[in-house]
Design a protein around this motif. Structure first.
Motif, short mmCIF file in Angstrom:
data_model
loop_
_atom_site.label_atom_id
_atom_site.label_comp_id
_atom_site.label_asym_id
_atom_site.label_seq_id
_atom_site.Cartn_x
_atom_site.Cartn_y
_atom_site.Cartn_z
N MET A 232 0.84 -1.19 0.00
CA MET A 232 0.00 0.00 0.00
C MET A 232 0.88 1.24 0.00
O MET A 232 2.01 1.24 0.47
N ASP A 233 0.33 2.33 -0.56
CA ASP A 233 1.06 3.59 -0.57
C ASP A 233 1.35 4.01 0.86
O ASP A 233 0.50 3.93 1.74
N GLY A 234 2.56 4.52 1.08
CA GLY A 234 2.95 4.96 2.41
C GLY A 234 3.51 3.86 3.28
O GLY A 234 3.99 4.14 4.38
N ALA A 235 3.46 2.62 2.83
CA ALA A 235 4.03 1.53 3.62
C ALA A 235 5.55 1.62 3.59
O ALA A 235 6.13 1.99 2.57
N PRO A 236 6.20 1.30 4.71
CA PRO A 236 7.66 1.36 4.72
C PRO A 236 8.25 0.33 3.77
O PRO A 236 7.68 -0.76 3.59
N PRO A 237 9.39 0.65 3.12
CA PRO A 237 10.00 -0.32 2.21
C PRO A 237 10.51 -1.53 2.98
O PRO A 237 10.86 -1.43 4.16
N PRO A 238 10.54 -2.68 2.34
CA PRO A 238 11.06 -3.86 3.02
C PRO A 238 12.52 -3.69 3.39
O PRO A 238 13.25 -2.97 2.71
N PRO A 239 12.96 -4.33 4.47
CA PRO A 239 14.35 -4.17 4.88
C PRO A 239 15.31 -4.80 3.87
O PRO A 239 14.93 -5.66 3.08
N SER A 240 16.57 -4.34 3.93
CA SER A 240 17.59 -4.92 3.06
C SER A 240 17.83 -6.37 3.47
O SER A 240 17.64 -6.75 4.63
N PRO A 241 18.25 -7.22 2.51
CA PRO A 241 18.52 -8.62 2.85
C PRO A 241 19.57 -8.74 3.95
O PRO A 241 20.46 -7.90 4.09
N THR A 242 19.46 -9.81 4.70
CA THR A 242 20.39 -10.05 5.80
C THR A 242 21.83 -10.11 5.27
O THR A 242 22.13 -10.83 4.33
N GLY A 243 22.68 -9.35 5.88
CA GLY A 243 24.10 -9.38 5.52
C GLY A 243 24.52 -8.33 4.52
O GLY A 243 25.70 -7.95 4.47
N LEU A 244 23.59 -7.82 3.72
CA LEU A 244 23.96 -6.85 2.69
C LEU A 244 24.55 -5.59 3.30
O LEU A 244 25.61 -5.11 2.87
N SER A 245 23.86 -5.04 4.29
CA SER A 245 24.33 -3.80 4.91
C SER A 245 25.71 -3.98 5.54
O SER A 245 26.55 -3.07 5.49
N VAL A 246 25.94 -5.15 6.10
CA VAL A 246 27.24 -5.41 6.74
C VAL A 246 28.36 -5.41 5.70
O VAL A 246 29.40 -4.78 5.88
N TYR A 247 28.13 -6.09 4.59
CA TYR A 247 29.16 -6.16 3.56
C TYR A 247 29.38 -4.80 2.89
O TYR A 247 30.52 -4.46 2.54
N VAL A 248 28.32 -4.04 2.70
CA VAL A 248 28.48 -2.70 2.13
C VAL A 248 29.28 -1.82 3.09
O VAL A 248 30.17 -1.08 2.66
N ALA A 249 28.98 -1.92 4.39
CA ALA A 249 29.74 -1.14 5.37
C ALA A 249 31.21 -1.54 5.38
O ALA A 249 32.11 -0.69 5.47
N ILE A 250 31.48 -2.85 5.27
CA ILE A 250 32.86 -3.31 5.22
C ILE A 250 33.56 -2.77 3.98
O ILE A 250 34.73 -2.33 4.04
N SER A 251 32.86 -2.75 2.85
CA SER A 251 33.47 -2.23 1.62
C SER A 251 33.84 -0.75 1.78
O SER A 251 34.90 -0.32 1.31
N GLN A 252 32.98 0.02 2.44
CA GLN A 252 33.27 1.44 2.61
C GLN A 252 34.43 1.65 3.58
O GLN A 252 35.27 2.54 3.37
#
Length: 254
Positions: free
Chosen positions: A2-22
């Motif tokens: 529905m409009d206004g619904a929060p977006p689904p969370p990022s897949p497990t582990g993705l944020s961690v690997y992106v943070a490590i890359s940065q």
């Protein structure tokens, strides 16, 4: 959803690997700066230190920013596709400009010191990578940023664009490794084999380059971490196909 619904969370582990890359990317830049500042006298334009702008620009542009440009579609998973495309193209364009500054620096430095150009394996690989990267950027903008290309043509080119994008990232890191080795052999060939601090620091930079490439490559090749198409993007894609191919979305042979 529905409009206004929060977006689904990022897949497990993705944020961690992106943070490590940065973190690795920032460490790359800091290590490059430490090497040039501590052992090579720093960086200055129109001076004997002008050459040192070359490795700094190449690590910043052709590795760190290029890697971030490749990660854009994994990080910005729920933003508008056109905005994500624009950021992807902008980061690649910025990487090209910074790399061009680095190339100018080395050519001007060689001319001032009377050093011949384009004779080493590093220079061959590096220049070929830059030229192909520039061509990839122009083709990518032509196919995906402007409405002239047909749906079928875009569909054919997209796998080529993805393949050459990853390939050029690998070639960029390889060229940097060749450049580090060449610079060490020119500057400290007599002491390099004695594990001097400069050699150890430069070798560490090489290991960081490879590690950064591996982390970025891992994120890019995880199938479940790919950016899912939004519902409006699917609708726009079908409308674009209808306009450019002259058929209904459901038409054509099966």
């Amino acid at each position: 959803a529905m409009d206004g619904a929060p977006p689904p969370p990022s897949p497990t582990g993705l944020s961690v690997y992106v943070a490590i890359s940065q973190l690795l990317g920032l460490t790359l830049l800091a290590t490059t700066g430490a090497w040039l500042g501590r052992y090579r006298g720093g960086v200055a334009w129109h001076s004997p230190l002008q050459f040192n702008a070359h490795p700094l620009c190449m690590v910043l542009g052709m590795v760190f920013l290029q890697g971030d440009a490749l990660l854009v579609y994994r990080v910005f998973r729920h933003e508008a596709k056109r905005s994500t495309k624009a950021l992807h193209a902008l980061l690649h364009g910025l990487a090209l400009v910074i790399a061009l500054v680095g190339i100018i620096a080395v050519f001007e430095s060689h001319r001032t010191k009377g050093i011949p150009d384009m004779y080493s394996l590093h220079s061959w690989c590096g220049m070929a990578t830059f030229v192909l990267y520039l061509l990839q950027w122009f083709l990518g903008c032509g196919f995906f940023m402007f409405p002239g290309a047909s749906f079928l043509l875009r569909g054919w080119y997209k796998p080529q664009h993805i393949f050459f994008g990853i390939t050029l990232f690998i070639l960029s890191i390889t060229s940097c490794l060749l450049g580090i080795t060449e610079m060490l052999l020119f500057k400290i060939s007599d002491s390099y084999s004695h594990f001097v601090p400069e050699g150890i620091l430069a070798n560490t930079l090489g290991v960081l380059l490879v590690t950064f490439g591996l982390v970025v490559g891992y994120v890019l090749t995880r199938e479940e971490w790919k950016r899912p198409p939004l519902a409006e993007e699917l609708a726009l894609s079908m409308d674009f196909k209808t306009l450019t191919e002259g058929e209904s979305p459901s038409g054509g042979s099966q």
